[in-house]
Design a protein around this motif. Sequence first.
Motif, PDB file in Angstrom:
ATOM      1  N   PHE A 180      56.719  49.467  11.796  1.00  0.00           N
ATOM      2  CA  PHE A 180      55.142  49.161  11.597  1.00  0.00           C
ATOM      3  C   PHE A 180      54.865  48.890  10.158  1.00  0.00           C
ATOM      4  CE2 PHE A 180      51.102  51.099  10.248  1.00  0.00           C
ATOM      5  CZ  PHE A 180      50.363  50.095  10.810  1.00  0.00           C
ATOM      6  N   ALA A 181      54.339  47.973   9.814  1.00  0.00           N
ATOM      7  CA  ALA A 181      53.810  47.803   8.238  1.00  0.00           C
ATOM      8  C   ALA A 181      52.563  47.281   8.245  1.00  0.00           C
ATOM      9  CB  ALA A 181      54.903  46.905   7.631  1.00  0.00           C
ATOM     10  N   SER A 182      51.599  47.684   7.484  1.00  0.00           N
ATOM     11  CA  SER A 182      50.315  47.350   7.216  1.00  0.00           C
ATOM     12  C   SER A 182      50.200  47.056   5.565  1.00  0.00           C
ATOM     13  CB  SER A 182      49.459  48.315   7.707  1.00  0.00           C
ATOM     14  OG  SER A 182      48.176  48.056   7.170  1.00  0.00           O
ATOM     15  N   TYR A 183      49.697  46.065   5.525  1.00  0.00           N
ATOM     16  CA  TYR A 183      49.200  45.532   3.949  1.00  0.00           C
ATOM     17  C   TYR A 183      47.773  44.893   3.854  1.00  0.00           C
ATOM     18  CZ  TYR A 183      49.633  44.484  -0.787  1.00  0.00           C
ATOM     19  OH  TYR A 183      49.391  44.233  -2.454  1.00  0.00           O
ATOM     20  N   CYS A 184      46.817  45.616   3.620  1.00  0.00           N
ATOM     21  CA  CYS A 184      45.501  45.133   3.746  1.00  0.00           C
ATOM     22  C   CYS A 184      44.844  45.545   2.366  1.00  0.00           C
ATOM     23  CB  CYS A 184      44.531  45.575   4.834  1.00  0.00           C
ATOM     24  SG  CYS A 184      45.294  45.526   6.455  1.00  0.00           S
ATOM     25  N   GLN A 185      44.570  44.338   1.696  1.00  0.00           N
ATOM     26  CA  GLN A 185      43.854  44.697   0.184  1.00  0.00           C
ATOM     27  C   GLN A 185      42.880  43.618   0.049  1.00  0.00           C
ATOM     28  OE1 GLN A 185      46.731  45.371  -3.116  1.00  0.00           O
ATOM     29  NE2 GLN A 185      45.777  43.384  -3.808  1.00  0.00           N
ATOM     30  N   TYR A 186      41.828  44.361  -0.211  1.00  0.00           N
ATOM     31  CA  TYR A 186      40.415  43.381  -0.311  1.00  0.00           C
ATOM     32  C   TYR A 186      40.563  42.529  -1.552  1.00  0.00           C
ATOM     33  CZ  TYR A 186      35.448  42.510  -0.621  1.00  0.00           C
ATOM     34  OH  TYR A 186      34.127  41.935  -0.386  1.00  0.00           O
ATOM     35  N   SER A 187      40.679  41.399  -1.435  1.00  0.00           N
ATOM     36  CA  SER A 187      40.945  40.239  -2.531  1.00  0.00           C
ATOM     37  C   SER A 187      39.595  40.311  -3.464  1.00  0.00           C
ATOM     38  CB  SER A 187      40.859  38.900  -2.056  1.00  0.00           C
ATOM     39  OG  SER A 187      40.926  38.024  -3.135  1.00  0.00           O
ATOM     40  N   SER A 188      40.165  40.293  -4.911  1.00  0.00           N
ATOM     41  CA  SER A 188      39.023  40.334  -5.937  1.00  0.00           C
ATOM     42  C   SER A 188      38.270  39.168  -5.756  1.00  0.00           C
ATOM     43  CB  SER A 188      39.816  40.498  -7.298  1.00  0.00           C
ATOM     44  OG  SER A 188      40.845  39.584  -7.489  1.00  0.00           O
ATOM     45  N   ARG A 189      38.909  38.146  -5.201  1.00  0.00           N
ATOM     46  CA  ARG A 189      38.029  36.840  -5.210  1.00  0.00           C
ATOM     47  C   ARG A 189      37.239  36.726  -3.723  1.00  0.00           C
ATOM     48  NH1 ARG A 189      41.302  37.067  -8.726  1.00  0.00           N
ATOM     49  NH2 ARG A 189      42.684  35.558 -10.087  1.00  0.00           N
ATOM     50  N   TYR A 190      37.201  37.777  -3.104  1.00  0.00           N
ATOM     51  CA  TYR A 190      36.513  37.608  -1.808  1.00  0.00           C
ATOM     52  C   TYR A 190      35.194  37.873  -1.918  1.00  0.00           C
ATOM     53  CZ  TYR A 190      35.314  38.035   3.050  1.00  0.00           C
ATOM     54  OH  TYR A 190      34.583  37.665   4.388  1.00  0.00           O
ATOM     55  N   ASP A 191      34.492  38.458  -3.181  1.00  0.00           N
ATOM     56  CA  ASP A 191      32.983  38.483  -3.219  1.00  0.00           C
ATOM     57  C   ASP A 191      32.600  37.230  -3.767  1.00  0.00           C
ATOM     58  OD1 ASP A 191      33.051  41.233  -2.758  1.00  0.00           O
ATOM     59  OD2 ASP A 191      33.014  41.914  -4.847  1.00  0.00           O
ATOM     60  N   ALA A 192      33.347  36.376  -4.766  1.00  0.00           N
ATOM     61  CA  ALA A 192      32.853  34.840  -4.819  1.00  0.00           C
ATOM     62  C   ALA A 192      32.738  34.275  -3.527  1.00  0.00           C
ATOM     63  CB  ALA A 192      33.730  34.400  -5.780  1.00  0.00           C
ATOM     64  N   TYR A 193      33.599  34.445  -2.648  1.00  0.00           N
ATOM     65  CA  TYR A 193      33.683  33.770  -1.346  1.00  0.00           C
ATOM     66  C   TYR A 193      32.617  33.848  -0.653  1.00  0.00           C
ATOM     67  CZ  TYR A 193      35.094  31.732   3.067  1.00  0.00           C
ATOM     68  OH  TYR A 193      35.161  31.028   4.287  1.00  0.00           O
ATOM     69  N   ARG A 194      32.217  35.065  -0.288  1.00  0.00           N
ATOM     70  CA  ARG A 194      31.010  35.542   0.399  1.00  0.00           C
ATOM     71  C   ARG A 194      29.774  35.260  -0.236  1.00  0.00           C
ATOM     72  NH1 ARG A 194      32.100  41.944   1.007  1.00  0.00           N
ATOM     73  NH2 ARG A 194      29.982  41.908   2.610  1.00  0.00           N
ATOM     74  N   GLN A 195      29.665  34.599  -1.591  1.00  0.00           N
ATOM     75  CA  GLN A 195      28.546  34.230  -2.271  1.00  0.00           C
ATOM     76  C   GLN A 195      28.638  32.845  -2.320  1.00  0.00           C
ATOM     77  OE1 GLN A 195      28.775  36.291  -5.894  1.00  0.00           O
ATOM     78  NE2 GLN A 195      28.412  38.199  -4.948  1.00  0.00           N
ATOM     79  N   GLY A 196      29.634  32.132  -1.527  1.00  0.00           N
ATOM     80  CA  GLY A 196      29.559  30.601  -1.409  1.00  0.00           C
ATOM     81  C   GLY A 196      30.674  29.806  -2.441  1.00  0.00           C
ATOM     82  N   THR A 197      31.501  30.603  -2.962  1.00  0.00           N
ATOM     83  CA  THR A 197      32.269  30.055  -3.994  1.00  0.00           C
ATOM     84  C   THR A 197      33.598  29.989  -3.537  1.00  0.00           C
ATOM     85  OG1 THR A 197      31.240  30.514  -5.893  1.00  0.00           O
ATOM     86  CG2 THR A 197      33.184  29.793  -6.426  1.00  0.00           C
ATOM     87  N   VAL A 198      34.297  28.981  -3.090  1.00  0.00           N
ATOM     88  CA  VAL A 198      35.699  29.106  -2.753  1.00  0.00           C
ATOM     89  C   VAL A 198      36.669  29.063  -3.620  1.00  0.00           C
ATOM     90  CG1 VAL A 198      37.475  28.110  -1.014  1.00  0.00           C
ATOM     91  CG2 VAL A 198      35.005  28.203  -0.289  1.00  0.00           C
TER      92      VAL A 198
END
Length: 328
Positions: A146-164
């Motif tokens: 079993f392995a889990s690696y989940c890390q909220y990307s530092s780029r995801y906030d920009a994505y959520r605001q419309g910048t890919v």
Amino acid sequence: MVRFGVVGTNWITERFLKAALQAEDFQLTAVYSRTEEKAKEFAGKYGVKRTFTDLQMMAASGEIDAVYIASPNSLHAEQSILFMKNNVHVLCEKPIASNTKELTSMIAAARENNVLLMEALKSSFMPNFLAVKENLHKIGKVRRYFASYCQYSSRYDAYRQGTVLNAFNPDFSNGSLMDIGIYCVYPLVALFGKPEEIKAAGYMLESGVDGEGSMVLKYPDMDAVIMYSKITDSSLPAEIQGEEGNIVIDRISAPEKVELHYRNGEREDLTQDQLSDSMYYEAKEFIRLVQAGKTESDINSHANSMITMEIIEEARRQIGVIYPADLN
């Protein structure tokens, strides 16, 4: 002394150099960037005089023995092959390619030109992963990984605001499986080889890459469960379960603490001392292989990279992640 060039002047190159400069016989000789200003600025930090804005010129310069490639995933194959055709050894950041077709061409180029090609996936060289390998027999018949690696990307906030940004752009062969999930897949392959069956699910972002996902992989007498994400965090450790005990690994991406739990309640600390610069071990091994005249690593072997890429490719097919690189 092995003279290195670097392609890419981002944070991962900085981290690699911080670690590699501690390795004996590592010498940074040349820096490539698309702009001369960026190349000179980056080279200046390390006292390097030679900079390039043309990859062909860098590859043919005769001034480097090896290159560390940390460009976007979609460029790995083309750039690696260019250097290998010029008899330059290649340490290519993970994932080594966009797909199995690209990786097949890269391995062929390495063999044709008798140069070393190695995927820069750091964890499999780290002392605490080697401790897992060496003590695996103590837990008896292995039944689950079993392995889990989940890390909220530092780029995801920009994505959520419309910048890919690049991290969520399929043009660069990105996404959570390629960038994060591979840290769970590669150790599985290094320990247990190729699975018989893969079942994958994931959440697709509107940009065309996967934000998170999971996999169940079937082996003859065990299974593997993998979870990965760039849009959530997780604090779960990894675990290998056997009939006589289980091994708990604090972080599958860079193991620092490893503990064996026997069924009778006893515990054994398997943790090894290791440097905080976790990329040191891959750099040290790569240099050793170059100096020994090897064209392949026994640890991050061409076969292990290929099986990992086959798993990722099949999972992407099931989830629906398609890159421009897949259509070439």
